[in-house]
Design an enzyme around this catalytic site. Sequence first.
Site, PDB file in Angstrom:
ATOM      1  N   ARG A 251       0.815  -1.241   0.000  1.00 46.11           N
ATOM      2  CA  ARG A 251       0.000   0.000   0.000  1.00 46.11           C
ATOM      3  C   ARG A 251       0.838   1.276   0.000  1.00 46.11           C
ATOM      4  O   ARG A 251       0.375   2.339   0.374  1.00 46.11           O
ATOM      5  CB  ARG A 251      -0.980   0.027   1.175  1.00 46.11           C
TER       6      ARG A 251
ATOM      7  N   LYS B 127       3.265  11.666 -10.942  1.00 46.19           N
ATOM      8  CA  LYS B 127       2.395  10.823 -11.778  1.00 46.19           C
ATOM      9  C   LYS B 127       3.169   9.543 -12.098  1.00 46.19           C
ATOM     10  O   LYS B 127       4.298   9.601 -12.585  1.00 46.19           O
ATOM     11  CB  LYS B 127       2.032  11.530 -13.082  1.00 46.19           C
TER      12      LYS B 127
ATOM     13  N   GLU C 110       9.216  18.666 -24.469  1.00 48.65           N
ATOM     14  CA  GLU C 110       8.552  19.016 -23.199  1.00 48.65           C
ATOM     15  C   GLU C 110       9.062  20.363 -22.687  1.00 48.65           C
ATOM     16  O   GLU C 110       8.340  21.094 -21.999  1.00 48.65           O
ATOM     17  CB  GLU C 110       8.759  17.922 -22.144  1.00 48.65           C
TER      18      GLU C 110
ATOM     19  N   LYS D 220       7.207  23.484 -13.453  1.00 48.26           N
ATOM     20  CA  LYS D 220       6.421  22.299 -13.086  1.00 48.26           C
ATOM     21  C   LYS D 220       6.188  22.259 -11.577  1.00 48.26           C
ATOM     22  O   LYS D 220       5.082  21.960 -11.114  1.00 48.26           O
ATOM     23  CB  LYS D 220       7.089  21.013 -13.566  1.00 48.26           C
TER      24      LYS D 220
ATOM     25  N   GLU E  23      -4.391  17.419 -10.201  1.00 49.56           N
ATOM     26  CA  GLU E  23      -4.940  17.849 -11.490  1.00 49.56           C
ATOM     27  C   GLU E  23      -6.449  18.071 -11.457  1.00 49.56           C
ATOM     28  O   GLU E  23      -7.201  17.523 -12.242  1.00 49.56           O
ATOM     29  CB  GLU E  23      -4.569  16.841 -12.606  1.00 49.56           C
TER      30      GLU E  23
ATOM     31  N   ARG F 192      -3.092  21.994 -13.369  1.00 54.95           N
ATOM     32  CA  ARG F 192      -2.093  21.009 -13.794  1.00 54.95           C
ATOM     33  C   ARG F 192      -2.373  20.469 -15.191  1.00 54.95           C
ATOM     34  O   ARG F 192      -1.461  20.023 -15.884  1.00 54.95           O
ATOM     35  CB  ARG F 192      -1.994  19.867 -12.774  1.00 54.95           C
TER      36      ARG F 192
ATOM     37  N   ASN G 275      -0.460  19.235 -19.847  1.00 60.79           N
ATOM     38  CA  ASN G 275      -0.809  18.273 -20.888  1.00 60.79           C
ATOM     39  C   ASN G 275      -0.965  18.927 -22.246  1.00 60.79           C
ATOM     40  O   ASN G 275      -1.561  18.337 -23.156  1.00 60.79           O
ATOM     41  CB  ASN G 275      -2.115  17.567 -20.520  1.00 60.79           C
TER      42      ASN G 275
ATOM     43  N   HIS H 108      -0.726  16.960 -25.424  1.00 62.26           N
ATOM     44  CA  HIS H 108      -0.731  15.537 -25.072  1.00 62.26           C
ATOM     45  C   HIS H 108      -1.998  14.808 -25.512  1.00 62.26           C
ATOM     46  O   HIS H 108      -1.971  13.602 -25.715  1.00 62.26           O
ATOM     47  CB  HIS H 108      -0.539  15.359 -23.559  1.00 62.26           C
TER      48      HIS H 108
ATOM     49  N   HIS I 132      -0.888  11.662 -27.179  1.00 57.65           N
ATOM     50  CA  HIS I 132      -1.191  10.322 -26.666  1.00 57.65           C
ATOM     51  C   HIS I 132      -1.950   9.513 -27.720  1.00 57.65           C
ATOM     52  O   HIS I 132      -1.743   8.299 -27.855  1.00 57.65           O
ATOM     53  CB  HIS I 132      -2.017  10.426 -25.380  1.00 57.65           C
TER      54      HIS I 132
ATOM     55  N   HIS J 221       7.707   9.412 -27.001  1.00 60.10           N
ATOM     56  CA  HIS J 221       6.692  10.235 -26.357  1.00 60.10           C
ATOM     57  C   HIS J 221       6.892  11.718 -26.702  1.00 60.10           C
ATOM     58  O   HIS J 221       5.942  12.417 -27.089  1.00 60.10           O
ATOM     59  CB  HIS J 221       6.752  10.024 -24.838  1.00 60.10           C
TER      60      HIS J 221
HETATM   61  P1  NAD Z   1      12.592   6.362 -21.909  1.00 62.57           P
HETATM   62  O1  NAD Z   1      12.435   6.178 -20.477  1.00 62.57           O
HETATM   63  O2  NAD Z   1      12.113   5.292 -22.827  1.00 62.57           O
HETATM   64  O3  NAD Z   1      14.124   6.670 -22.216  1.00 62.57           O
HETATM   65  C1  NAD Z   1      14.509   6.909 -23.541  1.00 62.57           C
HETATM   66  C2  NAD Z   1      15.653   5.996 -23.985  1.00 62.57           C
HETATM   67  O4  NAD Z   1      16.875   6.493 -23.477  1.00 62.57           O
HETATM   68  C3  NAD Z   1      15.544   4.569 -23.504  1.00 62.57           C
HETATM   69  O5  NAD Z   1      16.033   3.717 -24.501  1.00 62.57           O
HETATM   70  C4  NAD Z   1      16.474   4.559 -22.294  1.00 62.57           C
HETATM   71  O6  NAD Z   1      16.952   3.286 -21.991  1.00 62.57           O
HETATM   72  C5  NAD Z   1      17.569   5.457 -22.772  1.00 62.57           C
HETATM   73  N1  NAD Z   1      18.332   6.156 -21.747  1.00 62.57           N
HETATM   74  C6  NAD Z   1      17.881   6.688 -20.598  1.00 62.57           C
HETATM   75  N2  NAD Z   1      18.841   7.403 -20.005  1.00 62.57           N
HETATM   76  C7  NAD Z   1      19.929   7.301 -20.785  1.00 62.57           C
HETATM   77  C8  NAD Z   1      21.235   7.826 -20.710  1.00 62.57           C
HETATM   78  N3  NAD Z   1      21.595   8.679 -19.753  1.00 62.57           N
HETATM   79  N4  NAD Z   1      22.119   7.499 -21.670  1.00 62.57           N
HETATM   80  C9  NAD Z   1      21.748   6.681 -22.704  1.00 62.57           C
HETATM   81  N5  NAD Z   1      20.516   6.177 -22.841  1.00 62.57           N
HETATM   82  C10 NAD Z   1      19.622   6.487 -21.888  1.00 62.57           C
HETATM   83  O7  NAD Z   1      11.858   7.705 -22.407  1.00 62.57           O
HETATM   84  P2  NAD Z   1      11.684   9.145 -21.752  1.00 62.57           P
HETATM   85  O8  NAD Z   1      11.574  10.055 -22.887  1.00 62.57           O
HETATM   86  O9  NAD Z   1      12.666   9.398 -20.702  1.00 62.57           O
HETATM   87  O10 NAD Z   1      10.269   9.021 -21.016  1.00 62.57           O
HETATM   88  C11 NAD Z   1       9.072   8.813 -21.754  1.00 62.57           C
HETATM   89  C12 NAD Z   1       8.037   8.274 -20.819  1.00 62.57           C
HETATM   90  O11 NAD Z   1       7.795   9.220 -19.780  1.00 62.57           O
HETATM   91  C13 NAD Z   1       6.708   7.992 -21.476  1.00 62.57           C
HETATM   92  O12 NAD Z   1       6.233   6.741 -21.086  1.00 62.57           O
HETATM   93  C14 NAD Z   1       5.798   9.093 -20.940  1.00 62.57           C
HETATM   94  O13 NAD Z   1       4.462   8.694 -20.865  1.00 62.57           O
HETATM   95  C15 NAD Z   1       6.386   9.311 -19.588  1.00 62.57           C
HETATM   96  N6  NAD Z   1       6.105  10.627 -19.030  1.00 62.57           N
HETATM   97  C16 NAD Z   1       5.638  10.685 -17.762  1.00 62.57           C
HETATM   98  C17 NAD Z   1       5.388  11.903 -17.162  1.00 62.57           C
HETATM   99  C18 NAD Z   1       4.962  11.966 -15.737  1.00 62.57           C
HETATM  100  O14 NAD Z   1       4.581  13.058 -15.280  1.00 62.57           O
HETATM  101  N7  NAD Z   1       5.025  10.873 -15.016  1.00 62.57           N
HETATM  102  C19 NAD Z   1       5.625  13.100 -17.887  1.00 62.57           C
HETATM  103  C20 NAD Z   1       6.107  13.008 -19.180  1.00 62.57           C
HETATM  104  C21 NAD Z   1       6.348  11.759 -19.747  1.00 62.57           C
HETATM  105  N1  GLY Z   2       3.389  15.592 -17.533  1.00 61.14           N
HETATM  106  C1  GLY Z   2       2.131  16.066 -17.092  1.00 61.14           C
HETATM  107  C2  GLY Z   2       2.011  16.163 -15.616  1.00 61.14           C
HETATM  108  O1  GLY Z   2       2.902  15.807 -14.882  1.00 61.14           O
HETATM  109  O2  GLY Z   2       1.005  16.594 -15.151  1.00 61.14           O
END
Ligand code: NAD
Ligand code: GLY
Length: 362
Positions: free
Chosen positions: A122, A144, A186, A228, A238, A242, A246, A249, A253, A266
């Site tokens: 939990r 998130k 972003e 942020k 949100e 917040r 998006n 997005h 998405h 993404h």
């Molecule tokens: P990712 O996590 O897939 O990383 C991108 C690539 O880079 C991967 O192949 C990873 O292994 C590689 N990588 C990571 N760090 C590295 C480094 N220092 N050197 C070499 N390679 C490296 O993608 P991302 O763009 O970081 O994240 C995208 C994800 O984040 C999506 O799923 C999206 O929905 C999510 N997201 C979440 C939020 C949130 O608020 N939680 C906000 C925006 C995006």
């Molecule tokens: N990336 C959108 C949020 O964190 O709200």
Amino acid sequence: MSSVAHTLTVELGRRSYPIQIGHGLLNERDLIGRHVPARDVLIVSNTTVAPLYLEALESALRPRHTVATLLPDGESYKTLDTVARILDVLVANRFGRDCVVVALGGGVVGDMAGFAASVYQRGVLFVQVPTTLLAQVDSAVGGKTGVNHPGGKNLIGAFHQPLVVLADTATLATLPPRELRAGLAEVVKYGLIRDAAFFDWLESHADALLAGEREALAYVILRSCQIKAEIVGRDELEHGERALLNFGHTFGHAIESATGYGRWLHGEAVAAGMVMAARMSRESGWIDAASLARITTLIERMGLPTRLADVSAQTMLQGMRMDKKVLEGQIRLVLLRAIGDAFVTADYEAQHLERTLQAHLC
Ligand code: NAD
Ligand code: GLY
């Protein structure tokens, strides 16, 4: 001397936490150790990031008992099955409620590690060590967490704030250029929704950012996290403001789910989605043609896509209807009144949305 260049706070009362930004944080034993108040630590990373940075993190966490689990790399693995694997490791190692989960990687690892931490017994403590630009400017901050569903992006998840975000900008040196560009999408978002002067700055520093210049990247990480953190501090769950984070997005998405998770990064989908949202703002009479042109030009200069092939307007609309901002069946969109001034609305003409989609589908 400490390598922490900036510390910001996400103000959430008793759950407030710091974002520490600096070059070489991973090598700072005291810093990481101070933020991980546990004997048992599960490090969640992936098969690409672990060979680069796991050893440094494990060493910084000594003498704690650390276990590492390495996930397969890619958005297509951001699923409940993969989260179940993380939970299996926690159970197999008999970790209790006093353990800490540390996410080492990009947004995919961070979202899944955070989600596992939110449901294990939990809820256990969780630390973000983001290693992509996208994760350092966005996904690691704000709590998130979650996974994708074939029916829609990030449909399953929870709000679970980390204890700390440790953004080591030195990790960006190994990031592939395509991933750096995806992160810049972003960054542009923050200028568009909240800070016109920052958007101007991005226009004049796009080349430095694309070249991976350290100072320029450090500045955009700081400014993005400031924006942020302010928004999350005012509207953690949100209920209102917040949703502005998006911007682009709802379109983005839909692109990701229509094309199969992973084909578009993404950030690339968000980039195209932001140009669509800007065009929709123009179609609806909010922004002028010059603003739309500036937005499109900056996104293109950053090497990001603005158009989409092989997906119909119908499929896009279907995806957009699964957006979490949908209320009473109405797709709500984040639009622009001007660069730096965004708002959420369901009050727009269907024909403008249709025209917007047609302009970007080929
Ligand atoms: P990712 O996590 O897939 O990383 C991108 C690539 O880079 C991967 O192949 C990873 O292994 C590689 N990588 C990571 N760090 C590295 C480094 N220092 N050197 C070499 N390679 C490296 O993608 P991302 O763009 O970081 O994240 C995208 C994800 O984040 C999506 O799923 C999206 O929905 C999510 N997201 C979440 C939020 C949130 O608020 N939680 C906000 C925006 C995006
Ligand atoms: N990336 C959108 C949020 O964190 O709200």
